[in-house]
Design a protein around this motif. Structure first.
Motif, PDB file in Angstrom:
ATOM      1  N   LYS A   8     -14.474 -73.777  95.268  1.00  0.00           N
ATOM      2  CA  LYS A   8     -15.205 -75.040  95.076  1.00  0.00           C
ATOM      3  C   LYS A   8     -15.621 -75.207  93.614  1.00  0.00           C
ATOM      4  O   LYS A   8     -15.465 -76.280  93.030  1.00  0.00           O
ATOM      5  N   ASN A   9     -16.143 -74.119  93.020  1.00  0.00           N
ATOM      6  CA  ASN A   9     -16.630 -74.204  91.632  1.00  0.00           C
ATOM      7  C   ASN A   9     -15.531 -74.537  90.632  1.00  0.00           C
ATOM      8  O   ASN A   9     -15.782 -75.200  89.636  1.00  0.00           O
ATOM      9  N   HIS A  10     -14.311 -74.059  90.895  1.00  0.00           N
ATOM     10  CA  HIS A  10     -13.274 -74.165  89.847  1.00  0.00           C
ATOM     11  C   HIS A  10     -12.060 -75.012  90.211  1.00  0.00           C
ATOM     12  O   HIS A  10     -11.251 -75.326  89.332  1.00  0.00           O
ATOM     13  N   PHE A  11     -11.907 -75.361  91.488  1.00  0.00           N
ATOM     14  CA  PHE A  11     -10.678 -76.083  91.882  1.00  0.00           C
ATOM     15  C   PHE A  11     -10.939 -77.395  92.621  1.00  0.00           C
ATOM     16  O   PHE A  11      -9.996 -78.082  92.985  1.00  0.00           O
ATOM     17  N   ARG A  12     -12.216 -77.738  92.810  1.00  0.00           N
ATOM     18  CA  ARG A  12     -12.522 -78.911  93.633  1.00  0.00           C
ATOM     19  C   ARG A  12     -11.896 -80.192  93.096  1.00  0.00           C
ATOM     20  O   ARG A  12     -11.498 -81.079  93.846  1.00  0.00           O
ATOM     21  N   GLY A  13     -11.787 -80.281  91.785  1.00  0.00           N
ATOM     22  CA  GLY A  13     -11.225 -81.495  91.190  1.00  0.00           C
ATOM     23  C   GLY A  13      -9.706 -81.489  91.102  1.00  0.00           C
ATOM     24  O   GLY A  13      -9.096 -82.468  90.639  1.00  0.00           O
ATOM     25  N   LYS A  14      -9.072 -80.412  91.558  1.00  0.00           N
ATOM     26  CA  LYS A  14      -7.615 -80.308  91.423  1.00  0.00           C
ATOM     27  C   LYS A  14      -6.917 -80.971  92.620  1.00  0.00           C
ATOM     28  O   LYS A  14      -7.417 -80.917  93.745  1.00  0.00           O
ATOM     29  N   THR A  61      -2.059 -71.347  78.607  1.00  0.00           N
ATOM     30  CA  THR A  61      -3.278 -71.807  77.925  1.00  0.00           C
ATOM     31  C   THR A  61      -4.458 -70.975  78.431  1.00  0.00           C
ATOM     32  O   THR A  61      -4.365 -70.321  79.478  1.00  0.00           O
ATOM     33  N   GLN A  62      -5.575 -71.029  77.704  1.00  0.00           N
ATOM     34  CA  GLN A  62      -6.787 -70.298  78.131  1.00  0.00           C
ATOM     35  C   GLN A  62      -7.223 -70.769  79.514  1.00  0.00           C
ATOM     36  O   GLN A  62      -7.658 -69.973  80.343  1.00  0.00           O
ATOM     37  N   ASP A  63      -7.098 -72.075  79.755  1.00  0.00           N
ATOM     38  CA  ASP A  63      -7.487 -72.636  81.049  1.00  0.00           C
ATOM     39  C   ASP A  63      -6.591 -72.088  82.166  1.00  0.00           C
ATOM     40  O   ASP A  63      -7.083 -71.716  83.241  1.00  0.00           O
ATOM     41  N   GLU A  64      -5.288 -72.010  81.902  1.00  0.00           N
ATOM     42  CA  GLU A  64      -4.362 -71.476  82.914  1.00  0.00           C
ATOM     43  C   GLU A  64      -4.644 -70.005  83.191  1.00  0.00           C
ATOM     44  O   GLU A  64      -4.609 -69.556  84.339  1.00  0.00           O
ATOM     45  N   ILE A  65      -4.942 -69.242  82.138  1.00  0.00           N
ATOM     46  CA  ILE A  65      -5.261 -67.817  82.323  1.00  0.00           C
ATOM     47  C   ILE A  65      -6.521 -67.681  83.175  1.00  0.00           C
ATOM     48  O   ILE A  65      -6.581 -66.871  84.096  1.00  0.00           O
ATOM     49  N   ALA A  83       0.223 -68.866  93.005  1.00  0.00           N
ATOM     50  CA  ALA A  83       0.889 -69.283  91.762  1.00  0.00           C
ATOM     51  C   ALA A  83       1.743 -70.534  91.991  1.00  0.00           C
ATOM     52  O   ALA A  83       1.744 -71.458  91.170  1.00  0.00           O
ATOM     53  N   LEU A  84       2.454 -70.585  93.114  1.00  0.00           N
ATOM     54  CA  LEU A  84       3.295 -71.751  93.425  1.00  0.00           C
ATOM     55  C   LEU A  84       2.443 -73.011  93.585  1.00  0.00           C
ATOM     56  O   LEU A  84       2.783 -74.080  93.063  1.00  0.00           O
ATOM     57  N   VAL A  85       1.317 -72.886  94.303  1.00  0.00           N
ATOM     58  CA  VAL A  85       0.434 -74.043  94.518  1.00  0.00           C
ATOM     59  C   VAL A  85      -0.111 -74.538  93.175  1.00  0.00           C
ATOM     60  O   VAL A  85      -0.122 -75.738  92.896  1.00  0.00           O
ATOM     61  N   MET A  86      -0.533 -73.604  92.330  1.00  0.00           N
ATOM     62  CA  MET A  86      -1.087 -73.997  91.029  1.00  0.00           C
ATOM     63  C   MET A  86      -0.023 -74.633  90.134  1.00  0.00           C
ATOM     64  O   MET A  86      -0.329 -75.485  89.298  1.00  0.00           O
ATOM     65  N   ALA A  87       1.230 -74.226  90.357  1.00  0.00           N
ATOM     66  CA  ALA A  87       2.335 -74.805  89.571  1.00  0.00           C
ATOM     67  C   ALA A  87       2.787 -76.158  90.147  1.00  0.00           C
ATOM     68  O   ALA A  87       3.774 -76.736  89.699  1.00  0.00           O
ATOM     69  N   LEU A 143       6.875 -68.345  86.653  1.00  0.00           N
ATOM     70  CA  LEU A 143       7.238 -69.681  87.159  1.00  0.00           C
ATOM     71  C   LEU A 143       7.284 -70.700  86.017  1.00  0.00           C
ATOM     72  O   LEU A 143       7.996 -71.692  86.082  1.00  0.00           O
ATOM     73  N   LYS A 144       6.502 -70.427  84.976  1.00  0.00           N
ATOM     74  CA  LYS A 144       6.483 -71.306  83.803  1.00  0.00           C
ATOM     75  C   LYS A 144       7.522 -70.847  82.775  1.00  0.00           C
ATOM     76  O   LYS A 144       7.386 -71.139  81.571  1.00  0.00           O
ATOM     77  N   ASP A 145       8.540 -70.105  83.237  1.00  0.00           N
ATOM     78  CA  ASP A 145       9.628 -69.624  82.363  1.00  0.00           C
ATOM     79  C   ASP A 145       9.129 -68.713  81.245  1.00  0.00           C
ATOM     80  O   ASP A 145       9.710 -68.671  80.146  1.00  0.00           O
ATOM     81  N   GLY A 146       8.024 -68.001  81.495  1.00  0.00           N
ATOM     82  CA  GLY A 146       7.517 -67.052  80.508  1.00  0.00           C
ATOM     83  C   GLY A 146       6.793 -67.684  79.344  1.00  0.00           C
ATOM     84  O   GLY A 146       6.485 -67.015  78.361  1.00  0.00           O
ATOM     85  N   LYS A 147       6.525 -69.025  79.421  1.00  0.00           N
ATOM     86  CA  LYS A 147       5.803 -69.695  78.324  1.00  0.00           C
ATOM     87  C   LYS A 147       4.394 -69.128  78.214  1.00  0.00           C
ATOM     88  O   LYS A 147       3.798 -68.713  79.205  1.00  0.00           O
TER      89      LYS A 147
END
Length: 342
Positions: free
Chosen positions: A134-140, A68-72, A203-207, A61-65
């Motif tokens: 909750k631990n990793h996405f609450r602030g998103k 980042t470590q955070d995205e992984i 993946a779509l939601v995160m994008a 979805l990110k065109d194969g770019k």
């Protein structure tokens, strides 16, 4: 791919460690050891296709770019949420089906000292998903969308399991209940949503995408999930047990398999009588008669025709999608399953 897999497994270790230190519960050594053993036995043991697909889909979805470590890490965490969901379903499913083995080892509930504690373990597995989110996405900004997505897919899967269970009630073996429409309904809800739609939806939601704008993608993935299950039904009977890793028992288990519903659709009255008399019986002679009938009806040829038409239809639907990155995600999924032998 090996590097991706090992990075993915490292994230499992981190998530497990966090869950075993969850501040909402005072762990004793015994309870911590129980949960750790239960997780290691049930969560990371499969092929991990669903979980790895989240990372793969997000990258496309990110065109194969390069991610980042955070995205992984975040895509891996979502992937593991799907693997946790799968483990929760399988632990309970094995109890409902009175199964003996899963992934080449005894089912969790079959282990000494586990038994029906496995029911509560299933509930704990399900609750771990919301702890991870909750631990990793609450602030998103998309946190609530993720919660909604997991809740909805879990509901759909549990409802699919219910249709499957009430269609094959013990002591009520009635082939007249089986039809292509019923097979499709069971597969759509029990398998397709969580195995095919959920990884791409994560993946779509995160994008940053709104899932309401991707109903077409959902429909294609559900169709792909149905095609995948038809392959599974076919391989259960005609696949090589050494290749698929199990000996198929759909005939003995009176499963609402694509093969039996196709057979019912095309057979004559005499052949139907053979099916009614032999399907769902554990004796090898009965199973042999059903398989002989499948050969007589040329179900191998019927399946090959279904496979090529399904593939053509899916490719046409995918290529009609306006977004090239979304097309790449869908083609990647289809490429993994087309003409598979296991």
């Amino acid at each position: 791919m090996a590097d991706l897999r090992s990075a993915f497994l490292n994230v499992y270790s981190q998530l497990k460690s966090e869950l075993l230190q969850d501040p909402s519960f005072e762990f004793t050594d015994d309870s911590r050891q129980w949960v750790e053993r239960m997780l290691d036995y049930n969560v990371p043991g499969g092929k991990l296709n669903r979980g790895l697909s989240v990372i793969d889909s997000y990258r496309l979805l990110k065109d194969g770019k390069k991610l980042t470590q955070d995205e992984i890490f975040l895509t891996s965490a979502l992937g593991w949420c799907i693997e946790w969901l799968q483990a929760y379903f399988l632990v309970l499913d094995d109890i409902m089906d009175s199964s003996h083995t899963r992934r080449g080892q005894p089912c969790w509930f079959r282990l000494p000292k586990v038994g029906m504690i496995a029911v509560n373990d299933g509930v704990i597995l399900r609750n771990h998903i919301t702890r991870i989110l909750k631990n990793h996405f609450r602030g998103k900004p998309y946190y609530v969308d993720l919660l909604d997505l997991f809740n909805e897919v879990e509901f759909q899967t549990a409802s699919g399991q219910m249709i499957d269970l009430i269609t094959t009630l013990e002591g009520e073996k009635d082939l007249s209940k089986y039809s292509l429409q019923q097979h499709r309904r069971i597969v759509q809800y029990k398998t397709a949503y969580y195995s095919f739609y959920l990884p791409v939806a994560c993946a779509l939601v995160m994008a940053g995408e709104n899932l309401d704008n991707h109903i077409g993608v959902k429909n294609i993935l559900v169709d792909m999930g149905i095609y995948f299950q038809v392959q599974d039904d076919y391989l259960d009977c005609f696949g090589n047990p050494e290749t698929i890793g199990k000996i198929g028992t759909d005939i003995e288990d009176f499963k609402c398999s694509w093969l039996v519903v196709k057979a019912l659709e095309i057979c004559n009255e005499e052949q139907k009588k053979v099916l009614y008399e032999n399907y769902g019986k554990p004796d090898t002679a009965n199973v042999a008669k059903v398989k002989a009938l499948y050969n007589e009806l040329n179900l191998k040829g019927v399946f090959e025709d279904y496979e090529s038409k399904s593939y053509g239809r899916l490719v046409t639907s995918i290529e009609a999608h306006p977004s090239k990155p979304v097309q790449a995600v869908l083609k990647s999924f289809l490429g993994k399953i087309y003409k598979r032998q296991k």
